[in-house]
Scaffold this active site. Structure first.
Site, PDB file in Angstrom:
ATOM      1  CD  GLU A   1     -17.825 -49.182  27.720  1.00 30.66           C
ATOM      2  OE1 GLU A   1     -18.791 -49.706  27.047  1.00 30.66           O
ATOM      3  OE2 GLU A   1     -16.547 -49.051  27.184  1.00 30.66           O
TER       4      GLU A   1
ATOM      5  CB  CYS B   1      -9.594 -52.389  33.662  1.00 29.33           C
ATOM      6  SG  CYS B   1      -9.115 -51.093  32.814  1.00 29.33           S
TER       7      CYS B   1
ATOM      8  CB  CYS C   1      -9.753 -39.300  27.428  1.00 31.27           C
ATOM      9  SG  CYS C   1      -8.033 -39.010  28.116  1.00 31.27           S
TER      10      CYS C   1
ATOM     11  CB  CYS D   1      -3.779 -40.778  22.928  1.00 36.87           C
ATOM     12  SG  CYS D   1      -3.125 -40.101  24.525  1.00 36.87           S
TER      13      CYS D   1
ATOM     14  CB  CYS E   1      -7.101 -43.860  22.771  1.00 38.98           C
ATOM     15  SG  CYS E   1      -8.079 -44.503  24.368  1.00 38.98           S
TER      16      CYS E   1
ATOM     17  N   GLY F   1     -10.121 -42.281  30.366  1.00 40.42           N
ATOM     18  CA  GLY F   1      -9.406 -40.996  31.213  1.00 40.42           C
ATOM     19  C   GLY F   1      -8.079 -40.939  31.593  1.00 40.42           C
ATOM     20  CD  GLU F   2      -3.288 -39.155  32.347  1.00 44.18           C
ATOM     21  OE1 GLU F   2      -2.982 -40.008  31.582  1.00 44.18           O
ATOM     22  OE2 GLU F   2      -2.491 -39.258  33.406  1.00 44.18           O
TER      23      GLU F   2
ATOM     24  CB  SER G   1      -2.019 -46.775  33.108  1.00 40.69           C
ATOM     25  OG  SER G   1      -1.612 -46.550  31.682  1.00 40.69           O
TER      26      SER G   1
ATOM     27  CB  SER H   1       0.719 -44.445  28.014  1.00 40.14           C
ATOM     28  OG  SER H   1      -0.246 -45.290  28.584  1.00 40.14           O
ATOM     29  CG  LEU H   2       7.906 -44.445  25.950  1.00 39.11           C
ATOM     30  CD1 LEU H   2       7.971 -42.898  26.853  1.00 39.11           C
ATOM     31  CD2 LEU H   2       9.044 -45.241  26.646  1.00 39.11           C
ATOM     32  CG  HIS H   3       1.914 -45.597  23.343  1.00 44.58           C
ATOM     33  ND1 HIS H   3       1.926 -46.687  23.824  1.00 44.58           N
ATOM     34  CD2 HIS H   3       1.026 -44.889  24.109  1.00 44.58           C
ATOM     35  CE1 HIS H   3       0.868 -46.856  24.946  1.00 44.58           C
ATOM     36  NE2 HIS H   3       0.251 -45.817  25.114  1.00 44.58           N
TER      37      HIS H   3
ATOM     38  CG  ASN I   1      -6.807 -54.057  21.524  1.00 41.03           C
ATOM     39  OD1 ASN I   1      -6.829 -54.993  21.456  1.00 41.03           O
ATOM     40  ND2 ASN I   1      -6.233 -53.494  22.989  1.00 41.03           N
TER      41      ASN I   1
ATOM     42  CB  CYS J   1      -5.777 -51.460  26.103  1.00 46.12           C
ATOM     43  SG  CYS J   1      -4.883 -52.236  27.307  1.00 46.12           S
TER      44      CYS J   1
HETATM   45  N1  SAH Z   1      -4.856 -42.238  30.139  1.00 51.38           N
HETATM   46  C1  SAH Z   1      -4.121 -43.348  30.711  1.00 51.38           C
HETATM   47  C2  SAH Z   1      -4.908 -44.685  30.915  1.00 51.38           C
HETATM   48  C3  SAH Z   1      -5.961 -45.198  29.863  1.00 51.38           C
HETATM   49  S1  SAH Z   1      -5.423 -46.185  28.656  1.00 51.38           S
HETATM   50  C4  SAH Z   1      -2.897 -43.757  30.100  1.00 51.38           C
HETATM   51  O1  SAH Z   1      -2.869 -43.063  28.700  1.00 51.38           O
HETATM   52  O2  SAH Z   1      -2.033 -44.384  30.206  1.00 51.38           O
HETATM   53  C5  SAH Z   1      -4.498 -47.754  29.016  1.00 51.38           C
HETATM   54  C6  SAH Z   1      -3.325 -48.067  28.036  1.00 51.38           C
HETATM   55  O3  SAH Z   1      -4.079 -48.502  26.778  1.00 51.38           O
HETATM   56  C7  SAH Z   1      -2.633 -46.836  27.687  1.00 51.38           C
HETATM   57  O4  SAH Z   1      -1.349 -47.268  27.543  1.00 51.38           O
HETATM   58  C8  SAH Z   1      -3.114 -46.449  26.290  1.00 51.38           C
HETATM   59  O5  SAH Z   1      -2.003 -45.676  25.553  1.00 51.38           O
HETATM   60  C9  SAH Z   1      -3.411 -47.759  25.782  1.00 51.38           C
HETATM   61  N2  SAH Z   1      -4.160 -47.825  24.653  1.00 51.38           N
HETATM   62  C10 SAH Z   1      -5.131 -46.829  24.279  1.00 51.38           C
HETATM   63  N3  SAH Z   1      -5.732 -47.127  22.997  1.00 51.38           N
HETATM   64  C11 SAH Z   1      -5.357 -48.353  22.565  1.00 51.38           C
HETATM   65  C12 SAH Z   1      -5.618 -49.328  21.462  1.00 51.38           C
HETATM   66  N4  SAH Z   1      -6.450 -48.835  20.695  1.00 51.38           N
HETATM   67  N5  SAH Z   1      -5.136 -50.511  21.580  1.00 51.38           N
HETATM   68  C13 SAH Z   1      -4.170 -50.962  22.558  1.00 51.38           C
HETATM   69  N6  SAH Z   1      -3.724 -50.229  23.854  1.00 51.38           N
HETATM   70  C14 SAH Z   1      -4.226 -48.572  23.704  1.00 51.38           C
END
Ligand code: SAH
Length: 384
Positions: A90, A103, A110, A114, A117, A198-199, A230, A252-254, A329, A372
């Site tokens: 997508e 995007c 992937c 995570c 996700c 994907g990463e 990203s 993507s720190l989180h 999300n 996202c």
């Molecule tokens: N693999 C890459 C790019 C894909 S995701 C990465 O991890 O950066 C793009 C962003 O969306 C990342 O920061 C990811 O952590 C975030 N993301 C993933 N799942 C999400 C969700 N359910 N709600 C909000 N952000 C999310």
């Protein structure tokens, strides 16, 4: 047969030289494909008939197909792109004041798992080729341009903003302000973010070649600050990227500590925060105006407390960091919830007070699962 979509300028030049042709054929063909949207060799009229024939014998331009299109209430578009009989991905177009952002996906599924996700739930099928990555930009640009071209003449005036009710790609709404600056005849997509499925850094070579094409003036000519990659932070690849490209980096720190990040992003066990942050310092070394974006998904009662915010300030101190707070999300089969608006605000205020540029991201396209972390190539799943 070589797929010419897989080749950036350097490789395309070598290809023409191997055919005994002059190097400048590469730039001619790049323009035909990427700027004019022509994928039929017979229509490339500044190439001799003999060369067109040789191209037909030695090369192809193999384009994936858009098989489904959805439009969100806020104007966000999501397309399902079929790559082959088993794989689809997508991509999402987000219209903004100044044109729009695409995007793109870099892998089918992937492998990183995570926890928060949706793409991770799908598992990993394969890497995208360079051609499949750049094709997303080609398809989106061509689709949007064709929709604009099909508007009635009065709305096509160069100087006239497109009327929202007549704009096919915003037909389900979008505010007037959002629509007003999208005009005909110019490149519609100005920003590309690798934030789809994907990463990107575990598909390094193909992603780099596709980014070369995005930045190439004979192809899309995007500014390097308008292409963002990203990543979860694959440290060796991040350092290698510094040598290859100066696109924007979003990490993507989180989580502000290893215990929590190990839980949320299992890859952290391999590349812990100390190494990741050190790599970020290396990335910006010698580059005065460079910033690094840090993404932080706001998960209720998981990573959203003031203590987490303070720990984040400490972790990022000394880095030219821009922080994007992403409201979580939701997707099926997740136990996580989004932090409350008040909690997000309190979190943001701590970061702002510490001097970090901090933005709370709007959830665009969440009504069509285009936000996202919601991308999953669903049709494929159903077929399985
Ligand atoms: N693999 C890459 C790019 C894909 S995701 C990465 O991890 O950066 C793009 C962003 O969306 C990342 O920061 C990811 O952590 C975030 N993301 C993933 N799942 C999400 C969700 N359910 N709600 C909000 N952000 C999310």
């Amino acid at each position: 047969m070589v797929n010419l979509l897989d080749l950036d300028q350097e490789l395309l030049t070598s290809f023409f030289v191997s055919l005994g042709e002059k190097p400048f054929r590469a730039t001619q063909v790049l323009k035909w494909i990427h700027q004019l949207g022509i994928v039929d060799f017979d229509a490339m009229t500044n190439l001799s008939k003999a060369l067109r024939q040789r191209l037909k014998e030695n090369a192809c331009i193999s384009m994936p197909q858009i098989v489904m299109s959805q439009t969100s209430l806020d104007g966000t578009r999501k397309w399902l792109v079929q790559l082959d009989s088993n794989n689809s991905i997508e991509m999402v177009f987000i219209p903004e004041d100044d044109r729009g952002t695409l995007c793109v996906s870099s892998q089918v599924g992937c492998a990183l798992n995570c926890r928060f996700c949706a793409t991770a739930q799908q598992g990993f099928n394969r890497n995208l080729t360079t051609g499949e990555i750049i094709a997303q930009l080609w398809l989106a640009e061509q689709t949007l341009q064709a929709e604009i071209a099909s508007l009635p003449p009065s709305s096509k005036e160069e100087t006239q903003p497109i009327n929202s009710s007549q704009t096919p790609f915003l037909s389900n709404g979008g505010t007037k302000e959002e629509n007003s600056s999208l005009q005909k005849g110019k490149q519609v997509i100005r920003n590309v973010v690798f934030m789809g499925m994907g990463e990107p850094l575990t598909n390094f070579n193909n992603v780099c070649k596709a980014m070369n094409l995005m930045l190439n003036d004979f192809a899309y000519g995007l500014s390097k600050r308008r292409v963002s990659l990203s990543t979860v932070g694959i440290v060796p690849a991040l350092l290698r990227l510094k040598e290859q490209s100066s696109v924007n980096i979003a990490i993507s720190l989180h989580a502000p500590n290893d215990t929590l990040r190990d839980q949320l992003l299992p890859i952290n066990k391999k590349y812990p925060l100390r190494e990741l942050i050190a790599a970020c310092h290396t990335l910006i070394k010698g580059e005065k105006h460079r910033q690094i974006t840090f993404e932080y998904v706001m998960l209720k009662e998981i990573n959203d407390s003031p203590a987490h915010a303070k720990a984040l300030v400490k972790l990022l101190r000394g880095l030219p960091a821009k922080i994007n707070l992403i409201p979580f999300n939701i997707f099926p089969q997740t136990d996580y919830q989004c932090a409350t608006p008040e909690t997000i605000e309190r979190f943001r205020d701590i970061l702002l007070a510490a001097g970090f540029v901090t933005i709370t991201r709007k959830n665009r396209g969440d009504d069509i699962d285009a936000a996202c972390g919601q991308l999953a190539g669903k049709v494929l799943d159903k077929k399985r």
